[in-house]
Design an enzyme around this catalytic site. Structure first.
Site, PDB file in Angstrom:
ATOM      1  CB  THR A  81      -0.948   0.006   1.216  1.00 44.06           C
ATOM      2  OG1 THR A  81      -1.827  -1.116   1.122  1.00 44.06           O
ATOM      3  CG2 THR A  81      -1.772   1.279   1.272  1.00 44.06           C
ATOM      4  CG  ASN A 102       2.024  -0.860   4.245  1.00 42.65           C
ATOM      5  OD1 ASN A 102       2.047   0.036   3.403  1.00 42.65           O
ATOM      6  ND2 ASN A 102       1.201  -1.889   4.179  1.00 42.65           N
ATOM      7  CG  ASP A 165      -2.029   6.022   9.110  1.00 41.93           C
ATOM      8  OD1 ASP A 165      -1.557   5.322   8.192  1.00 41.93           O
ATOM      9  OD2 ASP A 165      -2.056   5.649  10.301  1.00 41.93           O
ATOM     10  NE  ARG A 166      -0.715   1.449   4.587  1.00 43.07           N
ATOM     11  CZ  ARG A 166      -1.387   0.794   5.510  1.00 43.07           C
ATOM     12  NH1 ARG A 166      -1.399   1.267   6.757  1.00 43.07           N
ATOM     13  NH2 ARG A 166      -2.059  -0.310   5.240  1.00 43.07           N
ATOM     14  CG  ASP A 307      -6.144  -3.246   1.080  1.00 43.05           C
ATOM     15  OD1 ASP A 307      -5.532  -3.983   0.291  1.00 43.05           O
ATOM     16  OD2 ASP A 307      -5.763  -3.032   2.250  1.00 43.05           O
ATOM     17  CG  HIS A 311      -5.989  -7.569   3.124  1.00 40.10           C
ATOM     18  ND1 HIS A 311      -4.858  -8.311   2.913  1.00 40.10           N
ATOM     19  CD2 HIS A 311      -5.673  -6.295   2.758  1.00 40.10           C
ATOM     20  CE1 HIS A 311      -3.883  -7.542   2.454  1.00 40.10           C
ATOM     21  NE2 HIS A 311      -4.362  -6.299   2.353  1.00 40.10           N
ATOM     22  CG  ASP A 354      -3.003   0.423  -3.061  1.00 38.96           C
ATOM     23  OD1 ASP A 354      -3.883  -0.205  -3.683  1.00 38.96           O
ATOM     24  OD2 ASP A 354      -2.933   0.429  -1.811  1.00 38.96           O
ATOM     25  CG  HIS A 355      -1.719  -3.331  -3.504  1.00 39.36           C
ATOM     26  ND1 HIS A 355      -2.816  -4.125  -3.210  1.00 39.36           N
ATOM     27  CD2 HIS A 355      -1.584  -2.498  -2.438  1.00 39.36           C
ATOM     28  CE1 HIS A 355      -3.317  -3.786  -2.041  1.00 39.36           C
ATOM     29  NE2 HIS A 355      -2.596  -2.786  -1.549  1.00 39.36           N
ATOM     30  CG  HIS A 488      -1.410  -6.703  -1.459  1.00 32.60           C
ATOM     31  ND1 HIS A 488      -0.467  -5.779  -1.045  1.00 32.60           N
ATOM     32  CD2 HIS A 488      -2.487  -6.505  -0.650  1.00 32.60           C
ATOM     33  CE1 HIS A 488      -0.972  -5.049  -0.061  1.00 32.60           C
ATOM     34  NE2 HIS A 488      -2.192  -5.476   0.213  1.00 32.60           N
TER      35      HIS A 488
END
Length: 548
Positions: A81, A102, A165-166, A307, A311, A354-355, A488
Site C-alpha cells: 500500500t 508500510n 493514514d498513509r 482492500d 484481505h 496501489d496494488h 499482496h
C-alpha cells in the site's frame, strides 16, 4: 460630433477586445480541479469481471468517455500500500523516494518503523497519539501535489482523504492544505499538527453528523439478489474470513451496527467505508472551495474498503463483488456532484490502484491451481541453522516485505561479517521448495534472476531502509498469515497489473494496450498541468492520453 464619439467608442471597445484576447491567449489553461482516485487492491480485471453489474455513470463513464490504459504494471517489489500510493504521486520507486514498506526495520537500532509515524507531531481531532501522530517526514521525494503547490505559489489547494493514514498523507505530499484519515477510537476523521493545530470547521461539521453510524445502521446485505452474483464463488466459502461477530461469512450481516459500536474499524471491511470517504471528499470540495476558481486544486482520494474486504474475504467472494457494485454507484454520485459543483469538463480525474491481490489459497486448491503457503516457520528455522553454523542466537531480527533483516548488534557482538551470514542464509533459503529466488540485495544485478523480476527488485530495494535478502516466492504462494482471504506483495500480474483511466479536462477518449508503468502517472498529470515533474520522478508522460 456624434460621429466622432462613435469612432472613439468603437476604438475603445476594439482596444478592450484586443487586450481581452491577449489576456486569454496568455492565460495558462488548466483544469479547475484534479481528482486522483486510488482504489485500494483493485485488480485490473475487476473493470471487466463485474462490468455487467455496473451502471453507466461510474466505472463505465470512465471507460466510455475517458482513456483507459490496459497494460500498466507496478515496476518494483514489494507491491504494498504505502509504496503504491507514493509511486503514483512521485513517479518514483522505493529505491529513491524512501518509503520502503508500510513498515520496515531500522537496521542500526533494530526497531520497527511505520511509514508515516512521527513522534514530533501531535494528533488533531483525537487524543490517540498512535492514530494521530503521523506526517510525511519519511518521504524523501516531492509529489505531483507538492509540485502543484510550488507551481502556483501555494495558491492551488491540495487535500488528501482516506480511511488509512498513509493513503491520505503520502499522496497529499509535504505541503497540502490538509490530509485527513479515520480514527477507529472515535469514528471521526482526524489529522496532525504537521498540517494544522485544529480541525477545520467543515471537518468538525462532517464528524458531528455521525455518518458512520447511519451508514451501518441497517446492516449489510447484497445490493442485488444474491443469486445474481454469478461472478463469485458461493457464499460461505471456507477460505473467507469473518466480519465482526458473524459466525459465518454469509449475507446478511445483520449485526453490523452493534459490531461497529464494539469496534469501529468494522466499517472498513464494508462498502460503507468507501461511501464515507467519498462523502468526506465532497465535504472537502465544499469546505476548501476546491475547483472554485481558475487556479488548479488537487483532491487525492483513496478508497480503502476494497482492500480491507479483499484481505478478509478474498477476490472471489460475493462480499468483494458487492463492494465493487456499490462503489460503482458511489462513483456515479460523486461524478454527478463534481459536474454540478465544479462543472462537467472543468476537472480531470484519474483512477488507478496501489496494488492488486492474489486469489485465496483455498479457492485455488479447490480448482487445482498450484498454490500453498510461503515461508511457514522460516524465521525460526533459519535462525536455528544460523546458530548451528555461526554459534550466535537470533541473527535474524525481522522478516518483512519479503525481505530478511539481520541484527547488526548481534553480528557485531559475535564478531561476524554480514556477507558470511547472508551468503549462508541464501544457500539455505534456496533449499526451500516454496522459494523461487533468494538473493542478497547487493548482488541482484549480477544474479541470474530474469527480467522483469530483477529490475523490480532493484527498484524496490532502498539502500538505507530495506532488508539484506530479497525473497521471491513461487506463483500464488501466500504468506501463512493469509489462511483466509488474501494478500499482496509480489511481482506477479495478480498483484502488479493495475487499472489506469484518465477522464475529463485535457484527456482524449480511447484505450491502449501498450506497456506502461505506475511511475508514468505523475509525469502525465504534471505534463497536463504544465508543472515540474516530482523531484525523484523516473516515469514518462503517457502522451497518447493527453495528445501531446
Amino acid at each position: 460630433m456624434l460621429r466622432n464619439i462613435s469612432i472613439a467608442a468603437a476604438t475603445f471597445l476594439s482596444v478592450i477586445t484586443i487586450n481581452a484576447q491577449k489576456n486569454k491567449n496568455t492565460q495558462l489553461e488548466r483544469p479547475k480541479l484534479v481528482v486522483g482516485l486510488v482504489v485500494d487492491q483493485m485488480r485490473w480485471d475487476y473493470l471487466y469481471r463485474f462490468y455487467g453489474k455496473y451502471g453507466n455513470d461510474g466505472f463505465k463513464r470512465l471507460l466510455n468517455t475517458g482513456y483507459s490504459l490496459n497494460n500498466v504494471h507496478i515496476p518494483y517489489v514489494p507491491t504494498i500500500t504505502a509504496l503504491g500510493h507514493t509511486c503514483i504521486y512521485t513517479g518514483s520507486v522505493p529505491a529513491i523516494h524512501g518509503i520502503a514498506g508500510n513498515d520496515w526495520t531500522d537496521k542500526e537500532t533494530g526497531k520497527g518503523v511505520y511509514c508515516t509515524a512521527d513522534e514530533s507531531v501531535q494528533p488533531v481531532g483525537t487524543t490517540n497519539a498512535k492514530t494521530g501522530s503521523h506526517s510525511p517526514k519519511n518521504l524523501w521525494s516531492t509529489t505531483v501535489t507538492d509540485e502543484l503547490r510550488l507551481a502556483t505559489n501555494f495558491q492551488g489547494k491540495v487535500v488528501g482523504v482516506s480511511l488509512k493514514d498513509r493513503a491520505s498523507i503520502l499522496p497529499a505530499g509535504h505541503t497540502p492544505n490538509g490530509a485527513f484519515w479515520f480514527d477507529d477510537s472515535t469514528g471521526n476523521f482526524i489529522t496532525s499538527t504537521w498540517y494544522m493545530n485544529d480541525l477545520p470547521q467543515w471537518v468538525k461539521s462532517f464528524n458531528s453528523q455521525n455518518l458512520p453510524e447511519k451508514l451501518v445502521a441497517n446492516g449489510w446485505n447484497t445490493l442485488l439478489p444474491i443469486n445474481e452474483y454469478t461472478e463469485s464463488a458461493p457464499d460461505n466459502s471456507p477460505w473467507e474470513g469473518l466480519l465482526g461477530s458473524a459466525k459465518t461469512p454469509t449475507f446478511p450481516y445483520s449485526n453490523l451496527a452493534a459490531d461497529y459500536q464494539a469496534k469501529r474499524d468494522n466499517i472498513r471491511y464494508t462498502p460503507f467505508g468507501n461511501t464515507l470517504t467519498l462523502k468526506l471528499a465532497e465535504a472537502s470540495v465544499e469546505g476548501e472551495k476546491l475547483g472554485g476558481d481558475n487556479i488548479t486544486d488537487f483532491l487525492a482520494i483513496n478508497l480503502a474498503s476494497t482492500d480491507y474486504a479483499g484481505h478478509k474475504f478474498g477476490p472471489n467472494s460475493i462480499e468483494v463483488e458487492d463492494v465493487y457494485i456499490r462503489l460503482d454507484q458511489d462513483l456515479a454520485e460523486f461524478f454527478k456532484y463534481l459536474d454540478s459543483k465544479v462543472g462537467k469538463g472543468e476537472y480531470t480525474v484519474f483512477l488507478s490502484a496501489d496494488h492488486g491481490g492474489a486469489h485465496s489459497v483455498g479457492f485455488l486448491k479447490e480448482h487445482k491451481i498450484p498454490t500453498g503457503f510461503f515461508g511457514e516457520g522460516a524465521e525460526k528455522n533459519l535462525n536455528q541453522k544460523l546458530k548451528e553454523k555461526f554459534g550466535a542466537d537470533k541473527l535474524i531480527n525481522a522478516i518483512d516485505n519479503y525481505q530478511i533483516y539481520f541484527d547488526r548488534k548481534v553480528l557485531a557482538d559475535s564478531k561476524l561479517e554480514l556477507d558470511d551470514v547472508r551468503n549462508f542464509a541464501v544457500k539455505e533459503l534456496e533449499k526451500d521448495p516454496t522459494v523461487l529466488y533468494a538473493v542478497s540485495v547487493d548482488k541482484v544485478q549480477e544474479s541470474s534472476i530474469p527480467e522483469p523480476i530483477k529490475q523490480r527488485i532493484i527498484n524496490g530495494i532502498n539502500r538505507q531502509r530495506s532488508g539484506d535478502i530479497q525473497l521471491i516466492s513461487h506463483d500464488s504462494m501466500l504468506p501463512p498469515y493469509s489462511k483466509t482471504g488474501t494478500t499482496h506483495s509480489v511481482w506477479n500480474s495478480y498483484d502488479s497489473h493495475i487499472p489506469l483511466i484518465f477522464m475529463g479536462w485535457g484527456v482524449k477518449q480511447g484505450e491502449s494496450n501498450k506497456a506502461y508503468n505506475m511511475t508514468d502517472i505523475a509525469p502525465t498529470v504534471s505534463s497536463l498541468l504544465k508543472i515540474q515533474f516530482p523531484s525523484g520522478n523516473v516515469g514518462n508522460p503517457i502522451t497518447e492520453v493527453i495528445g501531446k
